[in-house]
Write a protein that holds these residues in place. Structure first.
Motif, PDB file in Angstrom:
ATOM      1  N   ASP A 195       1.076  -4.534   7.562  1.00  0.00           N
ATOM      2  CA  ASP A 195       1.402  -5.494   6.514  1.00  0.00           C
ATOM      3  C   ASP A 195       0.993  -6.919   6.893  1.00  0.00           C
ATOM      4  O   ASP A 195       1.487  -7.474   7.869  1.00  0.00           O
ATOM      5  N   TRP A 196       0.110  -7.529   6.099  1.00  0.00           N
ATOM      6  CA  TRP A 196      -0.354  -8.893   6.378  1.00  0.00           C
ATOM      7  C   TRP A 196       0.740  -9.920   6.125  1.00  0.00           C
ATOM      8  O   TRP A 196       0.797 -10.956   6.799  1.00  0.00           O
ATOM      9  N   SER A 197       1.603  -9.670   5.134  1.00  0.00           N
ATOM     10  CA  SER A 197       2.710 -10.608   4.908  1.00  0.00           C
ATOM     11  C   SER A 197       3.552 -10.727   6.164  1.00  0.00           C
ATOM     12  O   SER A 197       3.975 -11.827   6.551  1.00  0.00           O
TER      13      SER A 197
ATOM     14  N   THR B 231      -4.599 -13.315 -13.114  1.00  0.00           N
ATOM     15  CA  THR B 231      -4.249 -14.173 -11.982  1.00  0.00           C
ATOM     16  C   THR B 231      -4.143 -13.415 -10.657  1.00  0.00           C
ATOM     17  O   THR B 231      -4.859 -13.724  -9.717  1.00  0.00           O
ATOM     18  N   SER B 232      -3.289 -12.419 -10.556  1.00  0.00           N
ATOM     19  CA  SER B 232      -3.048 -11.769  -9.252  1.00  0.00           C
ATOM     20  C   SER B 232      -4.091 -10.692  -8.951  1.00  0.00           C
ATOM     21  O   SER B 232      -3.770  -9.511  -8.814  1.00  0.00           O
ATOM     22  N   VAL B 233      -5.330 -11.116  -8.832  1.00  0.00           N
ATOM     23  CA  VAL B 233      -6.444 -10.172  -8.683  1.00  0.00           C
ATOM     24  C   VAL B 233      -6.356  -9.303  -7.413  1.00  0.00           C
ATOM     25  O   VAL B 233      -6.594  -8.092  -7.487  1.00  0.00           O
ATOM     26  N   PRO B 234      -6.019  -9.839  -6.236  1.00  0.00           N
ATOM     27  CA  PRO B 234      -6.054  -9.005  -5.026  1.00  0.00           C
ATOM     28  C   PRO B 234      -5.173  -7.754  -5.098  1.00  0.00           C
ATOM     29  O   PRO B 234      -5.578  -6.684  -4.644  1.00  0.00           O
ATOM     30  N   TYR B 235      -3.984  -7.875  -5.675  1.00  0.00           N
ATOM     31  CA  TYR B 235      -3.090  -6.712  -5.730  1.00  0.00           C
ATOM     32  C   TYR B 235      -3.566  -5.683  -6.751  1.00  0.00           C
ATOM     33  O   TYR B 235      -3.359  -4.486  -6.587  1.00  0.00           O
ATOM     34  N   ILE B 236      -4.225  -6.150  -7.810  1.00  0.00           N
ATOM     35  CA  ILE B 236      -4.817  -5.214  -8.771  1.00  0.00           C
ATOM     36  C   ILE B 236      -5.980  -4.478  -8.106  1.00  0.00           C
ATOM     37  O   ILE B 236      -6.124  -3.257  -8.228  1.00  0.00           O
TER      38      ILE B 236
ATOM     39  N   GLU C 126       0.833  -1.205   0.000  1.00  0.00           N
ATOM     40  CA  GLU C 126       0.000   0.000   0.000  1.00  0.00           C
ATOM     41  C   GLU C 126       0.871   1.259   0.000  1.00  0.00           C
ATOM     42  O   GLU C 126       0.599   2.216  -0.732  1.00  0.00           O
ATOM     43  N   SER C 127       1.902   1.258   0.846  1.00  0.00           N
ATOM     44  CA  SER C 127       2.763   2.441   0.973  1.00  0.00           C
ATOM     45  C   SER C 127       3.371   2.821  -0.367  1.00  0.00           C
ATOM     46  O   SER C 127       3.358   4.001  -0.762  1.00  0.00           O
TER      47      SER C 127
ATOM     48  N   GLN D 280      -5.424  -6.128   1.234  1.00  0.00           N
ATOM     49  CA  GLN D 280      -4.264  -6.979   0.962  1.00  0.00           C
ATOM     50  C   GLN D 280      -4.654  -8.442   0.753  1.00  0.00           C
ATOM     51  O   GLN D 280      -5.342  -9.037   1.574  1.00  0.00           O
ATOM     52  N   GLY D 281      -4.171  -9.002  -0.352  1.00  0.00           N
ATOM     53  CA  GLY D 281      -4.463 -10.399  -0.662  1.00  0.00           C
ATOM     54  C   GLY D 281      -3.993 -11.353   0.414  1.00  0.00           C
ATOM     55  O   GLY D 281      -4.609 -12.405   0.643  1.00  0.00           O
ATOM     56  N   ASP D 282      -2.896 -10.983   1.101  1.00  0.00           N
ATOM     57  CA  ASP D 282      -2.349 -11.870   2.125  1.00  0.00           C
ATOM     58  C   ASP D 282      -3.243 -11.988   3.359  1.00  0.00           C
ATOM     59  O   ASP D 282      -2.986 -12.817   4.239  1.00  0.00           O
TER      60      ASP D 282
END
Length: 404
Positions: free
Chosen positions: A216-218, A172-177, A25-26, A246-248
């Motif tokens: 940060d979820w990661s 494929t990487s929908v959450p980050y989009i 996000e940052s 966040q997808g994580d």
């Protein structure tokens, strides 16, 4: 070679930790702030990647070195493409010079950008001549890194006619989009995503706006692993939201099957070990939307002695290291069995963990942090422990706080 020994942890894990803002996000907001100076950002990540992004955006130099920071390389390639009257050489570490960027450069060139490869075709370093882009349509494969797509979306509102981005094939990487689009929408940008196209309307200025970055979820994943491996443990983390961008954040659901209950409070989560394992749910787990937690999940399963089969991991081969190979190497040193393809990983169940093994980290922050929780089971060495500063500089202090 520097190495950190973590002695076997002989206590129940517990405590409260404040985790730095999301790097993902940052870094998106830091780029947007350049276009919209009246955007104020709170709880910015203190990670190396975000510091490098801030330094690069403030730099007056003609050459900018972003080290290992892949997000910065991708986002800044688009940013400098639209920074009129600037000529910038964007470079990085030896590993960065071997991480592909051709798909993004091709898309930017289709929009009219002027970008040259200075060494190897398709890879950094890049010479970027900033200019006004008046084209408003580009096509890109849907199964590429979400950072390429987000990089284009971040500059889209500044283009004179906005942008229509059309996907070829499945996305494929929908959450980050979605994270990028949600942040744009928060700033008042008009947009839509219909079937295979995203349409972004131009937005030259915004009203005064303050955005608070979620933690940060990661980074939270390593505490999920600790709690899963430590009976009767309980850890509180802040600042987190139930409706995360966040997808994580899928961690909460995945770790239910690894014996961790997540309770959402006001801007916080409490993780509690329940001991309820459901290994069958880990036998075809698709992490296409959250590949950064793959290392953590695999190490947790190894520590618990259960098998897992993960899919959707094709982007792990072009991260800080080839994470699939790195996981296989290190877990097999510990006594495990790992089978990998270009996009899958199968960890076999095992009951024995070798002690006092030295874990190589491959210049990869997530290797260091993902393996640390194994100290619940055995004493372990982590090579080059300071690599964690890339995303979570306070990790070792926070880890010690709840384990000693």
């Amino acid at each position: 070679m520097e190495s950190l020994k973590i002695n076997k942890i002989n206590k129940t894990v517990g405590g409260t930790i404040q985790i730095t803002g999301s790097k993902s996000e940052s870094n998106r907001l830091l780029v947007l702030q350049q276009f919209y100076p009246n955007l104020k950002i709170e709880n910015v990540s203190n990670s190396d990647d975000s510091k490098l992004m801030q330094k690069a955006l403030a730099s007056s130099l003609n050459e900018i070195n972003i080290g290992h920071a892949g997000t910065a390389m991708r986002f800044l390639t688009s940013y400098f493409s639209v920074k009129e009257n600037s000529v910038i050489v964007l470079t990085g570490s030896h590993r960065m010079k071997n991480r592909p960027i051709k798909i993004l450069v091709d898309a930017l060139r289709d929009l009219g950008s002027e970008i040259e490869y200075l060494e190897k075709e398709g890879y950094p370093p890049l010479k970027i001549t900033g200019k006004k882009l008046d084209k408003d349509f580009v096509e890109i494969e849907g199964n590429v890194s979400s950072q390429y797509i987000s990089s284009l979306l971040l500059i889209a509102p500044t283009l004179y006619n906005g942008l229509r981005l059309k996907f070829k094939g499945e996305v494929t990487s929908v959450p980050y989009i979605k994270m990028t689009l949600t942040l744009l929408a928060e700033l008042g940008v008009e947009l839509s995503w219909d079937d295979d196209s995203i349409l972004i309307q131009p937005k030259p200025i915004i009203n005064n706006k303050t955005v608070v970055v979620e933690s940060d979820w990661s980074s939270a994943s390593y505490y999920y692993s600790l709690v899963s491996l430590s009976p009767n443990s309980e850890v509180k983390l802040s600042s987190y939201k139930q409706n995360s961008l966040q997808g994580d954040s899928v961690l909460a659901k995945i770790y239910e099957n690894l014996g961790v209950e997540t309770t959402f409070g006001v801007n916080s989560i409490t993780l509690k070990n329940t001991g309820n394992l459901n290994p069958s749910k880990l036998m075809n787990l698709n992490l296409i939307g959250a590949p950064d937690i793959a290392q953590t999940v695999v190490v947790t399963c190894f520590g618990l002695g259960i098998e897992c089969y993960l899919t959707g991991l094709h982007t792990l081969k072009i991260k800080e290291t080839d994470r699939l190979v790195a996981l296989k190497n290190e877990i097999e040193k510990l006594g495990g069995v790992v089978l990998i393809t270009n996009e899958t990983l199968n960890l076999k169940s095992t009951t024995k963990i070798n002690e006092n093994i030295s874990i190589a980290t491959y210049d990869d922050h997530r290797m260091a942090m993902a393996f640390a929780p194994l100290a619940i089971k055995v004493s372990i060495y982590i090579e080059e422990p300071n690599v964690v500063s890339k995303s979570y500089p306070d990790f070792w202090e926070d880890f010690e706080q709840i384990t000693s």
